[in-house]
Design a protein around this motif. Sequence first.
Motif, PDB file in Angstrom:
ATOM      1  N   SER A  56       0.878  -1.173   0.000  1.00  0.00           N
ATOM      2  CA  SER A  56       0.000   0.000   0.000  1.00  0.00           C
ATOM      3  C   SER A  56       0.912   1.218   0.000  1.00  0.00           C
ATOM      4  N   ASN A  57       0.427   2.278  -0.638  1.00  0.00           N
ATOM      5  CA  ASN A  57       1.272   3.459  -0.775  1.00  0.00           C
ATOM      6  C   ASN A  57       0.770   4.603   0.104  1.00  0.00           C
ATOM      7  N   THR A  58       1.394   5.746  -0.034  1.00  0.00           N
ATOM      8  CA  THR A  58       1.065   6.894   0.816  1.00  0.00           C
ATOM      9  C   THR A  58      -0.369   7.374   0.623  1.00  0.00           C
ATOM     10  N   GLN A  59      -0.997   7.052  -0.491  1.00  0.00           N
ATOM     11  CA  GLN A  59      -2.392   7.413  -0.726  1.00  0.00           C
ATOM     12  C   GLN A  59      -3.351   6.319  -0.259  1.00  0.00           C
ATOM     13  N   GLY A  60      -2.831   5.182   0.274  1.00  0.00           N
ATOM     14  CA  GLY A  60      -3.670   4.078   0.718  1.00  0.00           C
ATOM     15  C   GLY A  60      -4.077   3.131  -0.390  1.00  0.00           C
ATOM     16  N   ARG A  61      -3.562   3.343  -1.581  1.00  0.00           N
ATOM     17  CA  ARG A  61      -3.883   2.441  -2.698  1.00  0.00           C
ATOM     18  C   ARG A  61      -3.075   1.153  -2.566  1.00  0.00           C
ATOM     19  N   VAL A  62      -3.686   0.059  -2.977  1.00  0.00           N
ATOM     20  CA  VAL A  62      -3.078  -1.261  -2.842  1.00  0.00           C
ATOM     21  C   VAL A  62      -2.677  -1.775  -4.220  1.00  0.00           C
ATOM     22  N   TRP A  63      -1.464  -2.350  -4.274  1.00  0.00           N
ATOM     23  CA  TRP A  63      -0.921  -2.864  -5.527  1.00  0.00           C
ATOM     24  C   TRP A  63      -0.337  -4.254  -5.284  1.00  0.00           C
ATOM     25  N   LYS A  64      -0.519  -5.159  -6.262  1.00  0.00           N
ATOM     26  CA  LYS A  64       0.056  -6.509  -6.201  1.00  0.00           C
ATOM     27  C   LYS A  64       0.976  -6.679  -7.396  1.00  0.00           C
ATOM     28  N   GLY A  76      -9.980   0.306  -4.178  1.00  0.00           N
ATOM     29  CA  GLY A  76     -10.164   0.655  -2.778  1.00  0.00           C
ATOM     30  C   GLY A  76      -8.952   1.286  -2.117  1.00  0.00           C
ATOM     31  N   ILE A  77      -9.155   1.659  -0.841  1.00  0.00           N
ATOM     32  CA  ILE A  77      -8.132   2.310  -0.025  1.00  0.00           C
ATOM     33  C   ILE A  77      -7.935   1.483   1.243  1.00  0.00           C
ATOM     34  N   HIS A  89      -5.933  -9.295   3.178  1.00  0.00           N
ATOM     35  CA  HIS A  89      -6.802  -8.632   4.145  1.00  0.00           C
ATOM     36  C   HIS A  89      -6.311  -7.203   4.344  1.00  0.00           C
ATOM     37  N   ALA A  90      -7.214  -6.326   4.779  1.00  0.00           N
ATOM     38  CA  ALA A  90      -6.836  -4.936   5.006  1.00  0.00           C
ATOM     39  C   ALA A  90      -7.733  -4.295   6.047  1.00  0.00           C
ATOM     40  N   THR A  91      -7.204  -3.256   6.659  1.00  0.00           N
ATOM     41  CA  THR A  91      -8.031  -2.364   7.456  1.00  0.00           C
ATOM     42  C   THR A  91      -8.312  -1.153   6.588  1.00  0.00           C
ATOM     43  N   GLY A  92      -9.550  -0.729   6.585  1.00  0.00           N
ATOM     44  CA  GLY A  92      -9.925   0.437   5.807  1.00  0.00           C
ATOM     45  C   GLY A  92      -9.776   1.716   6.602  1.00  0.00           C
ATOM     46  N   SER A  93      -9.831   2.825   5.920  1.00  0.00           N
ATOM     47  CA  SER A  93      -9.747   4.114   6.601  1.00  0.00           C
ATOM     48  C   SER A  93     -10.941   4.345   7.521  1.00  0.00           C
ATOM     49  N   ASN A  94     -12.002   3.529   7.355  1.00  0.00           N
ATOM     50  CA  ASN A  94     -13.185   3.608   8.202  1.00  0.00           C
ATOM     51  C   ASN A  94     -13.093   2.704   9.436  1.00  0.00           C
ATOM     52  N   GLY A  95     -11.939   2.019   9.631  1.00  0.00           N
ATOM     53  CA  GLY A  95     -11.736   1.165  10.797  1.00  0.00           C
ATOM     54  C   GLY A  95     -12.308  -0.229  10.668  1.00  0.00           C
ATOM     55  N   LYS A  96     -12.833  -0.575   9.509  1.00  0.00           N
ATOM     56  CA  LYS A  96     -13.388  -1.915   9.295  1.00  0.00           C
ATOM     57  C   LYS A  96     -12.345  -2.818   8.645  1.00  0.00           C
ATOM     58  N   VAL A  97     -12.615  -4.127   8.689  1.00  0.00           N
ATOM     59  CA  VAL A  97     -11.689  -5.125   8.141  1.00  0.00           C
ATOM     60  C   VAL A  97     -12.305  -5.729   6.884  1.00  0.00           C
ATOM     61  N   TYR A  98     -11.443  -5.962   5.880  1.00  0.00           N
ATOM     62  CA  TYR A  98     -11.891  -6.469   4.583  1.00  0.00           C
ATOM     63  C   TYR A  98     -10.960  -7.575   4.089  1.00  0.00           C
ATOM     64  N   TRP A  99     -11.460  -8.419   3.191  1.00  0.00           N
ATOM     65  CA  TRP A  99     -10.613  -9.327   2.423  1.00  0.00           C
ATOM     66  C   TRP A  99     -10.865  -9.021   0.948  1.00  0.00           C
ATOM     67  N   TYR A 100      -9.860  -9.288   0.130  1.00  0.00           N
ATOM     68  CA  TYR A 100      -9.960  -8.947  -1.285  1.00  0.00           C
ATOM     69  C   TYR A 100     -10.412 -10.147  -2.091  1.00  0.00           C
ATOM     70  N   ASP A 101     -11.499  -9.978  -2.853  1.00  0.00           N
ATOM     71  CA  ASP A 101     -12.025 -11.005  -3.744  1.00  0.00           C
ATOM     72  C   ASP A 101     -11.401 -10.775  -5.125  1.00  0.00           C
ATOM     73  N   PHE A 102     -10.388 -11.582  -5.457  1.00  0.00           N
ATOM     74  CA  PHE A 102      -9.681 -11.395  -6.728  1.00  0.00           C
ATOM     75  C   PHE A 102     -10.547 -11.707  -7.939  1.00  0.00           C
ATOM     76  N   PHE A 103     -11.569 -12.561  -7.771  1.00  0.00           N
ATOM     77  CA  PHE A 103     -12.455 -12.885  -8.895  1.00  0.00           C
ATOM     78  C   PHE A 103     -13.387 -11.718  -9.221  1.00  0.00           C
TER      79      PHE A 103
END
Length: 140
Positions: A56-64, A76-77, A89-103
């Motif tokens: 994740s970068n300084t803007q919160g963007r995620v890259w693989k 997303g951020i 998995h990630a924590t969002g700027s809203n304090g919630k937890v997420y997993w990434y669905d690659f499909f």
Amino acid sequence: GHAIDIEASANGDLYCAGTNNKVFKYNYYNNTWTEVPGSSSVVRISADYYGTPVISNTQGRVWKYDAGSSWQHLAGIASDIAVNRANLHATGSNGKVYWYDFFANNWVEIGGAQNAIKIAVNIDDNPWVIVAGGAIFKRQ
């Protein structure tokens, strides 16, 4: 070298986010770090089971890192990221937890977490989080 974040994958690959905000991979044979091309403004790094880095970068963007040649932007951020096996998995700027669905190419909320700021994932792909105030929680 100097780093701001570091990650070891299950297959033994070691990556860091350097103080210049670029990704480096450790070469065990000659005890050196090699820059992974195309990365910039990196603040957090993780790696999947196969040694593929995710940042994740300084803007919160995620890259693989995609097939060892380029970086794929994921929607997303994120405030913090963690990978185990192939699940991101990630924590969002809203304090919630997420997993990434690659499909579906999107983040799916994991219910129950509030005010999460840091995340780790265990061998069973269950997230552990630190919430504001420092308490630690594990997903049941």
